[in-house]
Design an enzyme around this catalytic site. Structure first.
Site, mmCIF file in Angstrom:
data_model
loop_
_atom_site.group_PDB
_atom_site.id
_atom_site.type_symbol
_atom_site.label_atom_id
_atom_site.label_comp_id
_atom_site.label_asym_id
_atom_site.label_seq_id
_atom_site.Cartn_x
_atom_site.Cartn_y
_atom_site.Cartn_z
ATOM 1 N N TYR A 54 53.260 -22.168 -44.274
ATOM 2 C CA TYR A 54 52.768 -23.483 -43.822
ATOM 3 C C TYR A 54 53.401 -24.632 -44.616
ATOM 4 O O TYR A 54 53.865 -25.627 -44.046
ATOM 5 C CB TYR A 54 51.233 -23.506 -43.925
ATOM 6 C CG TYR A 54 50.638 -24.854 -43.611
ATOM 7 C CD1 TYR A 54 50.532 -25.306 -42.298
ATOM 8 C CD2 TYR A 54 50.198 -25.695 -44.636
ATOM 9 C CE1 TYR A 54 50.005 -26.551 -42.010
ATOM 10 C CE2 TYR A 54 49.670 -26.943 -44.350
ATOM 11 C CZ TYR A 54 49.581 -27.372 -43.041
ATOM 12 O OH TYR A 54 49.069 -28.613 -42.761
ATOM 13 N N LYS B 279 54.041 -28.662 -36.627
ATOM 14 C CA LYS B 279 53.014 -27.842 -35.967
ATOM 15 C C LYS B 279 53.327 -27.640 -34.477
ATOM 16 O O LYS B 279 52.913 -26.656 -33.880
ATOM 17 C CB LYS B 279 51.638 -28.501 -36.146
ATOM 18 C CG LYS B 279 51.168 -28.520 -37.609
ATOM 19 C CD LYS B 279 49.916 -29.364 -37.799
ATOM 20 C CE LYS B 279 49.489 -29.405 -39.266
ATOM 21 N NZ LYS B 279 48.365 -30.362 -39.498
ATOM 22 N N SER C 114 53.363 -32.621 -40.396
ATOM 23 C CA SER C 114 52.602 -31.972 -39.310
ATOM 24 C C SER C 114 53.307 -31.971 -37.968
ATOM 25 O O SER C 114 52.834 -31.314 -37.036
ATOM 26 C CB SER C 114 51.236 -32.632 -39.168
ATOM 27 O OG SER C 114 50.414 -32.179 -40.194
ATOM 28 N N TYR D 272 44.999 -36.384 -34.684
ATOM 29 C CA TYR D 272 43.713 -36.158 -35.368
ATOM 30 C C TYR D 272 42.627 -37.026 -34.756
ATOM 31 O O TYR D 272 42.578 -37.167 -33.541
ATOM 32 C CB TYR D 272 43.864 -36.409 -36.878
ATOM 33 C CG TYR D 272 45.010 -35.661 -37.474
ATOM 34 C CD1 TYR D 272 45.071 -34.272 -37.387
ATOM 35 C CD2 TYR D 272 46.070 -36.308 -38.093
ATOM 36 C CE1 TYR D 272 46.134 -33.557 -37.917
ATOM 37 C CE2 TYR D 272 47.134 -35.602 -38.636
ATOM 38 C CZ TYR D 272 47.160 -34.231 -38.537
ATOM 39 O OH TYR D 272 48.202 -33.536 -39.056
ATOM 40 N N VAL E 171 52.140 -36.745 -41.971
ATOM 41 C CA VAL E 171 51.856 -37.668 -43.073
ATOM 42 C C VAL E 171 53.124 -38.147 -43.798
ATOM 43 O O VAL E 171 53.040 -38.986 -44.691
ATOM 44 C CB VAL E 171 50.844 -37.100 -44.111
ATOM 45 C CG1 VAL E 171 49.458 -36.987 -43.518
ATOM 46 C CG2 VAL E 171 51.324 -35.794 -44.699
HETATM 47 N N1 GLU Z 1 51.339 -30.821 -45.182
HETATM 48 C C1 GLU Z 1 50.291 -31.755 -44.847
HETATM 49 C C2 GLU Z 1 48.962 -31.147 -45.236
HETATM 50 O O1 GLU Z 1 48.777 -30.002 -44.992
HETATM 51 C C3 GLU Z 1 50.339 -32.027 -43.378
HETATM 52 C C4 GLU Z 1 49.360 -33.077 -42.938
HETATM 53 C C5 GLU Z 1 49.940 -34.006 -41.906
HETATM 54 O O2 GLU Z 1 51.130 -34.207 -41.814
HETATM 55 O O3 GLU Z 1 49.147 -34.600 -41.162
HETATM 56 O O4 GLU Z 1 48.123 -31.799 -45.779
#
Ligand code: GLU
Length: 309
Positions: free
Chosen positions: A191, A67, A64, A243, A261
């Site tokens: 994505y 992003k 993430s 988050y 993650v």
């Molecule tokens: N590719 C992971 C998902 O979409 C990213 C989540 C993350 O890194 O927090 O679940």
């Protein structure tokens, strides 16, 4: 400036007995294979120095953290109109939550929860084939990091494509509300590949420098975004980058940050530098457990919190 190498060495030594804490993300099978006993940290300062410790040159799945780069691209493409499709408020829900999306009629809370990031990928995809959009991101990340060796780990992308059922649900849900323009498979293709970007702490710290230096990479002189946009991306990272752990991260670390993650965190000390840390074990809300501890130690020892020293 403080002796950053000594501070990094000290943090590494103090955390060495805690390596392996937390739980590696196992809902993406390819990430479940990562050795949890790894730890790396790198700082790139606006005056052009790089300090690092531990496994700072080992590439990992940035997940993430990508992003942040996609948000930068999407804002470059459609400007402030992006905010018609994605909010700017902390979610208070899990990264892959569906509940809030229904209540708020397909408009994700912010660009860093999965739903918001998927909508952002849809924006970047506009006018491109998925392969071109992925290529655009890869070129951008190589440009900001000034490193042509950065790649995407296809195995990780494939692994998530096969198991990312919640992300398919989120994307379909938004499509039903008219907030996804392209076929869901294409959007998620983009994505999943952005999440599968493979970078080391050293590369990531360099890539984040434009956010620490008013939008321009001070090493290469490359202008990436305006100072105002850099400031705003930092604001979103501070309020939404972890988050439903964002408040806690601001409380303990006090820096804009984005977690993934894969166990990485990119943090920004505006005007000073960009920091990347990696330790694969995650806490309950999906953020690197030791990564957050290491950044708390760094902020305390340098006085870099944006809220004062
Ligand atoms: N590719 C992971 C998902 O979409 C990213 C989540 C993350 O890194 O927090 O679940």
């Amino acid at each position: 400036m403080a002796d950053l190498q000594a501070i990094l060495d000290g943090i590494h030594a103090e955390l060495s007995s805690r390596l392996g804490e937390g739980k590696v993300a196992d809902y993406i099978p390819e990430l479940a294979k990562v050795d949890p006993n790894q730890f790396g940290m790198a700082i790139a300062t606006v005056d052009g120095n790089i300090h690092s410790v531990g496994h700072a040159d080992v590439p990992f799945s940035i997940q993430s953290i990508s992003k942040v780069f996609m948000l930068t691209l999407a804002l470059g493409k459609v400007g402030e109109s992006l905010w018609n499709r994605v909010g700017r408020e902390p979610s208070g829900t899990a990264f892959n939550s569906i509940v809030q999306l229904e209540r708020e009629e397909g408009i994700p809370r912010n660009p860093f929860v999965n739903a918001g990031a998927i909508a952002v990928s849809d924006v970047v995809l506009s006018g491109h084939a998925p392969r071109e959009a992925i290529g655009e991101l890869l070129r951008f990340v190589r440009y900001v990091a000034d490193d042509e060796t950065i790649t995407i780990d296809d195995k990780v992308a494939r692994s998530e494509t096969q198991t990312g059922f919640r992300n398919f649900a989120l994307a379909n849900f938004m499509r039903a509300y008219g907030n996804i323009d392209h076929p869901v498979e294409h959007v998620l293709g983009v994505y999943f590949h952005q999440c599968a970007l493979s970078m080391s702490c050293q590369q990531l710290a360099k890539a984040g420098l434009y956010l620490a230096a008013r939008g321009t990479n001070p090493i290469t002189g490359h202008s990436v975004v305006s100072p105002k946009r850099a400031r705003r991306i930092n604001a979103l990272m501070l309020t939404c980058g972890h988050y439903d752990g964002s408040g806690d991260f601001a409380y303990h670390v006090g820096l804009p940050g984005k977690s993934g993650v894969g166990g990485g965190i990119l943090a920004v000390a505006p005007g000073i530098g960009s920091i990347a840390v990696w330790s694969p074990g995650l806490n309950k809300v999906g953020n690197s457990q030791l990564g957050a501890v290491a950044l708390e130690m760094l902020a305390a020892r340098t006085g870099w919190s944006v809220f004062g020293d």
